[in-house]
Design a protein around this motif. Sequence first.
Motif, PDB file in Angstrom:
ATOM      1  N   PRO A   1      10.995  39.578  -2.261  1.00  0.00           N
ATOM      2  CA  PRO A   1      11.708  40.672  -2.016  1.00  0.00           C
ATOM      3  C   PRO A   1      11.332  41.842  -1.978  1.00  0.00           C
ATOM      4  O   PRO A   1       9.984  42.214  -2.991  1.00  0.00           O
ATOM      5  CB  PRO A   1      12.943  40.452  -2.392  1.00  0.00           C
ATOM      6  CG  PRO A   1      12.637  39.501  -3.761  1.00  0.00           C
ATOM      7  CD  PRO A   1      11.231  38.310  -3.649  1.00  0.00           C
ATOM      8  N   PRO A   2      11.634  42.414  -0.669  1.00  0.00           N
ATOM      9  CA  PRO A   2      10.801  44.728  -1.219  1.00  0.00           C
ATOM     10  C   PRO A   2      11.210  44.999  -2.565  1.00  0.00           C
ATOM     11  O   PRO A   2      12.742  44.590  -2.703  1.00  0.00           O
ATOM     12  CB  PRO A   2      11.070  45.022   0.051  1.00  0.00           C
ATOM     13  CG  PRO A   2      12.486  43.832   0.596  1.00  0.00           C
ATOM     14  CD  PRO A   2      12.464  42.219  -0.300  1.00  0.00           C
ATOM     15  N   PRO A   3      10.391  45.768  -3.312  1.00  0.00           N
ATOM     16  CA  PRO A   3      11.123  46.121  -4.811  1.00  0.00           C
ATOM     17  C   PRO A   3      11.546  47.195  -3.902  1.00  0.00           C
ATOM     18  O   PRO A   3      12.539  47.276  -5.181  1.00  0.00           O
ATOM     19  CB  PRO A   3       9.411  46.478  -4.957  1.00  0.00           C
ATOM     20  CG  PRO A   3       8.393  46.825  -3.718  1.00  0.00           C
ATOM     21  CD  PRO A   3       9.432  45.924  -2.732  1.00  0.00           C
ATOM     22  N   ASP A   4      11.902  47.921  -3.391  1.00  0.00           N
ATOM     23  CA  ASP A   4      13.081  48.501  -3.330  1.00  0.00           C
ATOM     24  C   ASP A   4      14.194  48.349  -2.395  1.00  0.00           C
ATOM     25  O   ASP A   4      14.980  49.178  -1.762  1.00  0.00           O
ATOM     26  CB  ASP A   4      12.699  49.979  -2.420  1.00  0.00           C
ATOM     27  CG  ASP A   4      11.715  49.788  -0.689  1.00  0.00           C
ATOM     28  OD1 ASP A   4      11.858  48.247  -0.803  1.00  0.00           O
ATOM     29  OD2 ASP A   4      11.486  50.607   0.024  1.00  0.00           O
ATOM     30  N   LEU A   5      14.126  47.142  -2.578  1.00  0.00           N
ATOM     31  CA  LEU A   5      15.879  46.949  -1.872  1.00  0.00           C
ATOM     32  C   LEU A   5      16.668  45.690  -3.218  1.00  0.00           C
ATOM     33  O   LEU A   5      15.971  44.734  -3.095  1.00  0.00           O
ATOM     34  CB  LEU A   5      15.788  45.460  -0.253  1.00  0.00           C
ATOM     35  CG  LEU A   5      17.004  45.016  -0.048  1.00  0.00           C
ATOM     36  CD1 LEU A   5      18.086  46.218   0.469  1.00  0.00           C
ATOM     37  CD2 LEU A   5      16.425  43.992   1.325  1.00  0.00           C
ATOM     38  N   THR A   6      17.744  46.095  -3.342  1.00  0.00           N
ATOM     39  CA  THR A   6      18.216  45.281  -4.814  1.00  0.00           C
ATOM     40  C   THR A   6      19.499  43.848  -3.657  1.00  0.00           C
ATOM     41  O   THR A   6      19.811  44.471  -2.281  1.00  0.00           O
ATOM     42  CB  THR A   6      19.433  45.802  -5.496  1.00  0.00           C
ATOM     43  OG1 THR A   6      20.130  46.740  -4.756  1.00  0.00           O
ATOM     44  CG2 THR A   6      18.144  47.143  -6.235  1.00  0.00           C
ATOM     45  N   GLU A   7      19.455  43.052  -4.688  1.00  0.00           N
ATOM     46  CA  GLU A   7      20.047  42.089  -4.412  1.00  0.00           C
ATOM     47  C   GLU A   7      22.058  42.837  -3.845  1.00  0.00           C
ATOM     48  O   GLU A   7      22.402  41.985  -3.138  1.00  0.00           O
ATOM     49  CB  GLU A   7      20.337  40.781  -5.014  1.00  0.00           C
ATOM     50  CG  GLU A   7      20.629  39.608  -5.172  1.00  0.00           C
ATOM     51  CD  GLU A   7      21.296  38.282  -5.989  1.00  0.00           C
ATOM     52  OE1 GLU A   7      21.695  38.162  -6.237  1.00  0.00           O
ATOM     53  OE2 GLU A   7      19.935  38.056  -5.660  1.00  0.00           O
ATOM     54  N   THR A   8      22.117  43.989  -4.788  1.00  0.00           N
ATOM     55  CA  THR A   8      23.158  44.235  -4.591  1.00  0.00           C
ATOM     56  C   THR A   8      23.589  44.710  -3.663  1.00  0.00           C
ATOM     57  O   THR A   8      24.917  45.325  -3.127  1.00  0.00           O
ATOM     58  CB  THR A   8      23.358  45.569  -5.716  1.00  0.00           C
ATOM     59  OG1 THR A   8      23.559  44.570  -7.117  1.00  0.00           O
ATOM     60  CG2 THR A   8      24.820  46.327  -6.176  1.00  0.00           C
TER      61      THR A   8
ATOM     62  N   LEU B   1      24.078  42.533  -0.938  1.00  0.00           N
ATOM     63  CA  LEU B   1      25.954  41.883  -0.912  1.00  0.00           C
ATOM     64  C   LEU B   1      26.108  42.863  -0.540  1.00  0.00           C
ATOM     65  O   LEU B   1      27.128  42.687   0.297  1.00  0.00           O
ATOM     66  CB  LEU B   1      26.248  41.452  -2.122  1.00  0.00           C
ATOM     67  CG  LEU B   1      25.560  40.197  -3.189  1.00  0.00           C
ATOM     68  CD1 LEU B   1      25.128  40.290  -4.335  1.00  0.00           C
ATOM     69  CD2 LEU B   1      25.610  38.893  -2.387  1.00  0.00           C
ATOM     70  N   ALA B   2      26.689  43.911  -0.738  1.00  0.00           N
ATOM     71  CA  ALA B   2      27.226  44.929  -0.490  1.00  0.00           C
ATOM     72  C   ALA B   2      27.131  45.029   1.096  1.00  0.00           C
ATOM     73  O   ALA B   2      28.058  45.475   2.588  1.00  0.00           O
ATOM     74  CB  ALA B   2      27.052  46.249  -0.533  1.00  0.00           C
TER      75      ALA B   2
ATOM     76  N   PRO C   1      32.035  39.718   6.110  1.00  0.00           N
ATOM     77  CA  PRO C   1      32.635  39.573   5.212  1.00  0.00           C
ATOM     78  C   PRO C   1      33.253  38.051   4.836  1.00  0.00           C
ATOM     79  O   PRO C   1      32.693  37.671   3.850  1.00  0.00           O
ATOM     80  CB  PRO C   1      34.595  39.669   5.754  1.00  0.00           C
ATOM     81  CG  PRO C   1      34.095  40.406   6.294  1.00  0.00           C
ATOM     82  CD  PRO C   1      33.138  40.277   7.220  1.00  0.00           C
ATOM     83  N   PRO C   2      33.448  36.582   5.564  1.00  0.00           N
ATOM     84  CA  PRO C   2      32.841  36.053   5.222  1.00  0.00           C
ATOM     85  C   PRO C   2      31.817  35.725   4.416  1.00  0.00           C
ATOM     86  O   PRO C   2      31.470  33.805   4.038  1.00  0.00           O
ATOM     87  CB  PRO C   2      33.584  35.008   6.480  1.00  0.00           C
ATOM     88  CG  PRO C   2      33.810  36.137   7.510  1.00  0.00           C
ATOM     89  CD  PRO C   2      33.566  37.392   7.280  1.00  0.00           C
ATOM     90  N   ALA C   3      30.659  36.185   4.536  1.00  0.00           N
ATOM     91  CA  ALA C   3      29.530  35.153   4.845  1.00  0.00           C
ATOM     92  C   ALA C   3      28.894  36.427   3.130  1.00  0.00           C
ATOM     93  O   ALA C   3      27.698  36.130   2.752  1.00  0.00           O
ATOM     94  CB  ALA C   3      28.515  36.250   5.514  1.00  0.00           C
ATOM     95  N   ALA C   4      29.943  36.856   2.722  1.00  0.00           N
ATOM     96  CA  ALA C   4      29.206  37.766   1.532  1.00  0.00           C
ATOM     97  C   ALA C   4      29.470  36.723  -0.028  1.00  0.00           C
ATOM     98  O   ALA C   4      30.496  36.848  -0.987  1.00  0.00           O
ATOM     99  CB  ALA C   4      30.448  38.478   1.528  1.00  0.00           C
ATOM    100  N   GLY C   5      29.181  35.694  -0.547  1.00  0.00           N
ATOM    101  CA  GLY C   5      28.420  35.007  -1.323  1.00  0.00           C
ATOM    102  C   GLY C   5      27.296  34.211  -1.598  1.00  0.00           C
ATOM    103  O   GLY C   5      26.624  36.310  -1.590  1.00  0.00           O
ATOM    104  N   THR C   6      27.083  33.780  -2.564  1.00  0.00           N
ATOM    105  CA  THR C   6      26.258  34.051  -3.153  1.00  0.00           C
ATOM    106  C   THR C   6      24.478  34.057  -2.611  1.00  0.00           C
ATOM    107  O   THR C   6      24.487  33.415  -1.148  1.00  0.00           O
ATOM    108  CB  THR C   6      25.904  32.305  -3.824  1.00  0.00           C
ATOM    109  OG1 THR C   6      26.403  32.468  -4.972  1.00  0.00           O
ATOM    110  CG2 THR C   6      24.880  32.433  -4.836  1.00  0.00           C
ATOM    111  N   VAL C   7      23.590  34.699  -2.851  1.00  0.00           N
ATOM    112  CA  VAL C   7      22.601  34.646  -2.028  1.00  0.00           C
ATOM    113  C   VAL C   7      20.969  34.271  -2.390  1.00  0.00           C
ATOM    114  O   VAL C   7      20.803  34.497  -4.142  1.00  0.00           O
ATOM    115  CB  VAL C   7      22.186  36.394  -1.831  1.00  0.00           C
ATOM    116  CG1 VAL C   7      22.817  36.588  -0.074  1.00  0.00           C
ATOM    117  CG2 VAL C   7      22.215  37.560  -2.922  1.00  0.00           C
ATOM    118  N   THR C   8      20.066  33.184  -1.961  1.00  0.00           N
ATOM    119  CA  THR C   8      18.961  33.128  -2.477  1.00  0.00           C
ATOM    120  C   THR C   8      17.729  33.326  -1.508  1.00  0.00           C
ATOM    121  O   THR C   8      17.563  33.301  -0.702  1.00  0.00           O
ATOM    122  CB  THR C   8      19.195  31.771  -2.675  1.00  0.00           C
ATOM    123  OG1 THR C   8      20.100  31.235  -3.789  1.00  0.00           O
ATOM    124  CG2 THR C   8      17.596  31.192  -3.336  1.00  0.00           C
TER     125      THR C   8
END
Length: 323
Positions: free
Chosen positions: A4-11, A14-15, A22-29
């Motif tokens: 993953p790019p270092p300047d893009l957070t999982e947070t 998800l936001a 909205p229905p797709a706001a689940g766990t990301v892998t």
Amino acid sequence: MRKPPPDLTETALLAALRAGWPPAAGTVTFLPLAAGSYSWSVADRWFARVDDLGFDPAGRDAAFGELHRSLATAVSLRNDSGLDFVLAPLPDRTGAPLRRLSSRYALSLYPLVDGVAGPFAPHPPADRAEIVELLARLHDAPPGLAPRITPALPGRISLEAALGDLGSVWDAGPYAEQARALLAARADDIHAWLAEFDRLVAELPADGVLTHGEPHPGNVLRTADGPLLIDWDTVAVAPPERDLWMLTGRFATLVGAQPDPDDEEVLARYTARTGRTVSEAGLALYPLWWTLADIAVFADELRRGEDAPDSLAYLGGYLRRPS
């Protein structure tokens, strides 16, 4: 992309998913795929794709606009033109196929489909009739919002600047000087390729159709319900040879594979299906376009000082080949 790019957070990802889908706001892998974008599975039901809009901030708005039009075209092909082989993004809550994730990144969401994509290699002979049919249907479709492009060479200005700077030491980064040496050894050939490119462009017929741009097996997802053509960021109105050359021995030669002697049969099938005559100038132009565009990108990255050993390897792959 395998990391993953270092300047893009999982947070942040998800936001953006919560805001757009909205229905797709689940766990990301994260999925370490060797592709031109970053990928995540979302709640084991969706596929999130993040595209890099470019190193230069000045060009990112234009890159976002182009990508937005391309993905909107894919949505229209699937929903309005009935092309069931198009794997298009899911529109967000505003109806858009793409959202800005940050200044540099854009996010799109797809259904997670059970299937297997092929390698970056020639289509097997047994598959080519099927791919010709898909391309014929695509080429007959209305263009929608797709841009109309000419076979201009991206990065030509930077490539010509690099060729004009071979007498200096390139010390901007760890691989810059090695890149300079590779270009210096083949400078005469590159100039000749550029001249040949210009000659072929002048011979190219002016008509255009809706093309995918990269219909190689890596962009064909094989599913239980049939093949899906994926990665629509390159869709554009252009000569049909922009797609067709990848069904010929020219593509096999480009990727170092053994060509199959069935070009005439494949192209005759396309002509019989569409009534279009295939241009020899177009078939010769697009592999040269691919080669020169890659050389321009890799040389520019390394000359600017990027720590990109893969780019050096790819550049060497092109420039160490026999003339």
